[in-house]
Design an enzyme around this catalytic site. Structure first.
Site, mmCIF file in Angstrom:
data_model
loop_
_atom_site.group_PDB
_atom_site.id
_atom_site.type_symbol
_atom_site.label_atom_id
_atom_site.label_comp_id
_atom_site.label_asym_id
_atom_site.label_seq_id
_atom_site.Cartn_x
_atom_site.Cartn_y
_atom_site.Cartn_z
ATOM 1 N N GLU A 1 0.837 -1.205 0.000
ATOM 2 C CA GLU A 1 0.000 0.000 0.000
ATOM 3 C C GLU A 1 0.869 1.252 0.000
ATOM 4 O O GLU A 1 1.970 1.249 0.544
ATOM 5 C CB GLU A 1 -0.851 0.025 1.276
ATOM 6 C CG GLU A 1 -2.279 -0.410 1.083
ATOM 7 C CD GLU A 1 -3.174 0.665 0.468
ATOM 8 O OE1 GLU A 1 -2.683 1.590 -0.217
ATOM 9 O OE2 GLU A 1 -4.391 0.556 0.672
ATOM 10 N N ASP B 1 -4.400 5.767 5.987
ATOM 11 C CA ASP B 1 -4.900 6.998 6.580
ATOM 12 C C ASP B 1 -5.956 6.623 7.648
ATOM 13 O O ASP B 1 -5.602 6.258 8.756
ATOM 14 C CB ASP B 1 -5.476 7.840 5.427
ATOM 15 C CG ASP B 1 -5.950 9.222 5.842
ATOM 16 O OD1 ASP B 1 -5.605 9.666 6.944
ATOM 17 O OD2 ASP B 1 -6.669 9.861 5.058
ATOM 18 N N ARG C 1 2.240 12.589 -8.928
ATOM 19 C CA ARG C 1 2.736 11.221 -8.727
ATOM 20 C C ARG C 1 4.200 11.107 -9.142
ATOM 21 O O ARG C 1 4.927 10.249 -8.639
ATOM 22 C CB ARG C 1 1.926 10.221 -9.551
ATOM 23 C CG ARG C 1 0.488 10.014 -9.078
ATOM 24 C CD ARG C 1 -0.084 8.766 -9.731
ATOM 25 N NE ARG C 1 -1.537 8.721 -9.732
ATOM 26 C CZ ARG C 1 -2.279 8.210 -8.745
ATOM 27 N NH1 ARG C 1 -1.695 7.744 -7.668
ATOM 28 N NH2 ARG C 1 -3.590 8.180 -8.831
HETATM 29 P P1 IMP Z 1 -7.852 5.266 4.072
HETATM 30 O O1 IMP Z 1 -8.940 4.334 3.635
HETATM 31 O O2 IMP Z 1 -8.422 6.486 4.766
HETATM 32 O O3 IMP Z 1 -6.795 4.607 4.934
HETATM 33 O O4 IMP Z 1 -7.224 5.854 2.785
HETATM 34 C C1 IMP Z 1 -6.263 5.244 2.096
HETATM 35 C C2 IMP Z 1 -6.111 5.826 0.714
HETATM 36 O O5 IMP Z 1 -6.406 7.226 0.667
HETATM 37 C C3 IMP Z 1 -4.662 5.703 0.294
HETATM 38 O O6 IMP Z 1 -4.409 4.455 -0.275
HETATM 39 C C4 IMP Z 1 -4.525 6.858 -0.659
HETATM 40 O O7 IMP Z 1 -4.930 6.471 -1.948
HETATM 41 C C5 IMP Z 1 -5.455 7.915 -0.111
HETATM 42 N N1 IMP Z 1 -4.714 8.875 0.752
HETATM 43 C C6 IMP Z 1 -4.820 9.028 2.093
HETATM 44 N N2 IMP Z 1 -4.002 9.991 2.546
HETATM 45 C C7 IMP Z 1 -3.341 10.452 1.463
HETATM 46 C C8 IMP Z 1 -2.318 11.453 1.286
HETATM 47 O O8 IMP Z 1 -1.828 12.125 2.213
HETATM 48 N N3 IMP Z 1 -1.886 11.629 0.000
HETATM 49 C C9 IMP Z 1 -2.375 10.923 -1.062
HETATM 50 N N4 IMP Z 1 -3.300 9.974 -0.925
HETATM 51 C C10 IMP Z 1 -3.787 9.743 0.325
HETATM 52 MG MG MG Z 2 -3.856 3.467 -1.833
#
Ligand code: IMP
Ligand code: MG
Length: 187
Positions: A107, A111, A173
Site C-alpha cells: 500500500e 490513513d 505522482r
Molecule cells: P484510508 O482508507 O483512509 O486509509 O485511505 C487510504 C487511501 O487514501 C490511500 O491508499 C490513498 O490512496 C489515499 N490517501 C490518504 N491519505 C493520502 C495522502 O496524504 N496523499 C495521497 N493519498 C492519500
Molecule cells: Mg492506496
C-alpha cells in the site's frame, strides 16, 4: 515530457519535503531486506493496491531477493477529495486466486485505515496461507479503525502527502520525493 517551467509549477505547490529520494531509497532497501529475510524459502505474492503503490512497488520488488510474484488490484473510493469517504471498491477480485499463498499487500499510505481494513477482511476470506501488509506511509493519528500493518516505511503526520506515486487528483505522482501539498491547492 514535462518542461522545466511545468516542473517548477509543480514544486511551488509543495510546502515541505518530508522524505527525500535518498531517504526513500534507503528505507525501501531495508524493507526489501526484511521481507527477503522473513519469507526465506517461500515465494510470496506481492499484491499492490493501485494506483498509489506503483512507484513504491517497482522499487520494493527489486529489493526482494526471492522468487516472488507481483500482482495488482485497483481500489477506488467514491469522490476525488483528499479525505477518504470510507466507501471503497476493489476491482477484479474474482480473478485473484490467493488460496494457500503467502500474500504481502503493498500500500502507498494508510490513513483512516478503512481501505486496508476492508481489503484485509476480503483477502482473509480467500484463505491465503498468510497475509501481511507493507505500507510506505502510516498516517497513524488519523486512524478510525484499528488495522494491522506489518512493515511500515515512514510515519507521517496529519498532512496531505504527494509524490513517489501519491497523488492529488492524479497529479504530483511523478515527484521523486514525498512532500506536503499546500492546503490552498486542494481546498
Ligand atoms: P484510508 O482508507 O483512509 O486509509 O485511505 C487510504 C487511501 O487514501 C490511500 O491508499 C490513498 O490512496 C489515499 N490517501 C490518504 N491519505 C493520502 C495522502 O496524504 N496523499 C495521497 N493519498 C492519500
Ligand atoms: Mg492506496
Amino acid at each position: 515530457m514535462i518542461d522545466a517551467k511545468e516542473k517548477a509549477g509543480m514544486e511551488k505547490d509543495i510546502s515541505e519535503i518530508l522524505f527525500t529520494e535518498t531517504m526513500i531509497g534507503e528505507r525501501v532497501t531495508r524493507l526489501g531486506m526484511q521481507i527477503t529475510r522473513d519469507y526465506a524459502g517461500k515465494a510470496p505474492l506481492l499484491l499492490g493496491v493501485l494506483k498509489g503503490c506503483f512507484v513504491f512497488m517497482a522499487d520494493l520488488m527489486r529489493r526482494v531477493g526471492l522468487r516472488c510474484e507481483v500482482r495488482f488490484i485497483a481500489a477506488s473510493s467514491y469522490g476525488s477529495g483528499t479525505v477518504s469517504s470510507g466507501g471503497v471498491r476493489f476491482g477484479e477480485l474474482s480473478q485473484l486466486d490467493i488460496e494457500g499463498r503467502d500474500v504481502v499487500v503493498v500500500e502507498d499510505i494508510v490513513d483512516s485505515g478503512l481501505t486496508l481494513k476492508r481489503l484485509r477482511d476480503i483477502l482473509t476470506e480467500m484463505r491465503p496461507a498468510s497475509l501481511r501488509v507493507c505500507a510506505l506511509l502510516d498516517k497513524k493519528s488519523r486512524r478510525e479503525v484499528e488495522v494491522e500493518i506489518d512493515y511500515i516505511g515512514f510515519e507521517c503526520g496529519d498532512v496531505f502527502c504527494v509524490g513517489y506515486g501519491l497523488d492529488c487528483a492524479e497529479r504530483y505522482r511523478n515527484l521523486p520525493y514525498i512532500g506536503v501539498l499546500k492546503p490552498e491547492i486542494y481546498i
